[in-house]
Motif scaffolding. Structure first.
Motif, PDB file in Angstrom:
ATOM      1  N   ALA A   1       3.343   5.836  -2.631  1.00 49.95           N
ATOM      2  CA  ALA A   1       4.581   6.608  -2.798  1.00 49.95           C
ATOM      3  C   ALA A   1       4.957   6.780  -4.261  1.00 49.95           C
ATOM      4  N   THR A   2       4.658   5.790  -5.072  1.00 49.36           N
ATOM      5  CA  THR A   2       5.036   5.847  -6.481  1.00 49.36           C
ATOM      6  C   THR A   2       3.919   6.394  -7.370  1.00 49.36           C
ATOM      7  N   GLY A   3       2.758   6.627  -6.776  1.00 49.08           N
ATOM      8  CA  GLY A   3       1.649   7.155  -7.556  1.00 49.08           C
ATOM      9  C   GLY A   3       1.042   6.136  -8.501  1.00 49.08           C
TER      10      GLY A   3
ATOM     11  N   ALA B   1       0.820  -1.210   0.000  1.00 51.93           N
ATOM     12  CA  ALA B   1       0.000   0.000   0.000  1.00 51.93           C
ATOM     13  C   ALA B   1       0.854   1.260   0.000  1.00 51.93           C
ATOM     14  N   TYR B   2       1.870   1.298   0.849  1.00 50.69           N
ATOM     15  CA  TYR B   2       2.712   2.499   0.913  1.00 50.69           C
ATOM     16  C   TYR B   2       3.571   2.651  -0.336  1.00 50.69           C
TER      17      TYR B   2
ATOM     18  N   GLU C   1       4.847  11.287   2.574  1.00 52.13           N
ATOM     19  CA  GLU C   1       4.612  10.597   3.840  1.00 52.13           C
ATOM     20  C   GLU C   1       4.609   9.086   3.624  1.00 52.13           C
ATOM     21  N   ALA C   2       4.062   8.628   2.515  1.00 50.83           N
ATOM     22  CA  ALA C   2       4.082   7.194   2.202  1.00 50.83           C
ATOM     23  C   ALA C   2       5.518   6.695   2.063  1.00 50.83           C
ATOM     24  N   LYS C   3       6.371   7.498   1.442  1.00 49.46           N
ATOM     25  CA  LYS C   3       7.787   7.116   1.316  1.00 49.46           C
ATOM     26  C   LYS C   3       8.429   7.010   2.692  1.00 49.46           C
ATOM     27  N   ARG C   4       8.165   8.000   3.549  1.00 50.92           N
ATOM     28  CA  ARG C   4       8.748   7.975   4.902  1.00 50.92           C
ATOM     29  C   ARG C   4       8.270   6.754   5.685  1.00 50.92           C
TER      30      ARG C   4
END
Length: 88
Positions: A39-41, A34-35, A71-74
């Motif tokens: 994160a990658t769209g 999910a993240y 925030e998803a990347k973090r």
């Protein structure tokens, strides 16, 4: 952390996951999925051959719908770091 530094750290975390040969717990994989997608769209539909897996993936994506890409990347980075720090 600059956007460039965040991207580099995110790519390193993805590489760690891709290079790991042991199986990950299913719930952990769903969170990573999910993240990563957020994160990658990548907003494509889940493409498993098993409908139940697609349902779990769709639910995981729904849970991160209000998270920004950065925030998803973090969160992805933190998940990976903590997993590899505390794995047995």
């Amino acid at each position: 952390m600059t956007p460039e530094e965040l991207d580099i750290e995110f790519k390193e975390a993805v590489k760690m996951v891709n290079n790991y040969t042991e199986p990950f717990p299913a719930d952990f994989l769903l969170r990573l999925y999910a993240y990563y997608k957020k994160a990658t769209g990548d907003y494509g539909r889940p493409s498993s051959r098993k409908p139940i897996i697609n349902a779990f993936k769709t639910n995981a994506l729904f849970q991160v719908q209000n998270v920004s890409r950065d925030e998803a990347k973090r969160i992805y980075i933190d998940l990976v770091k903590n997993y590899f720090l505390y794995r047995k």
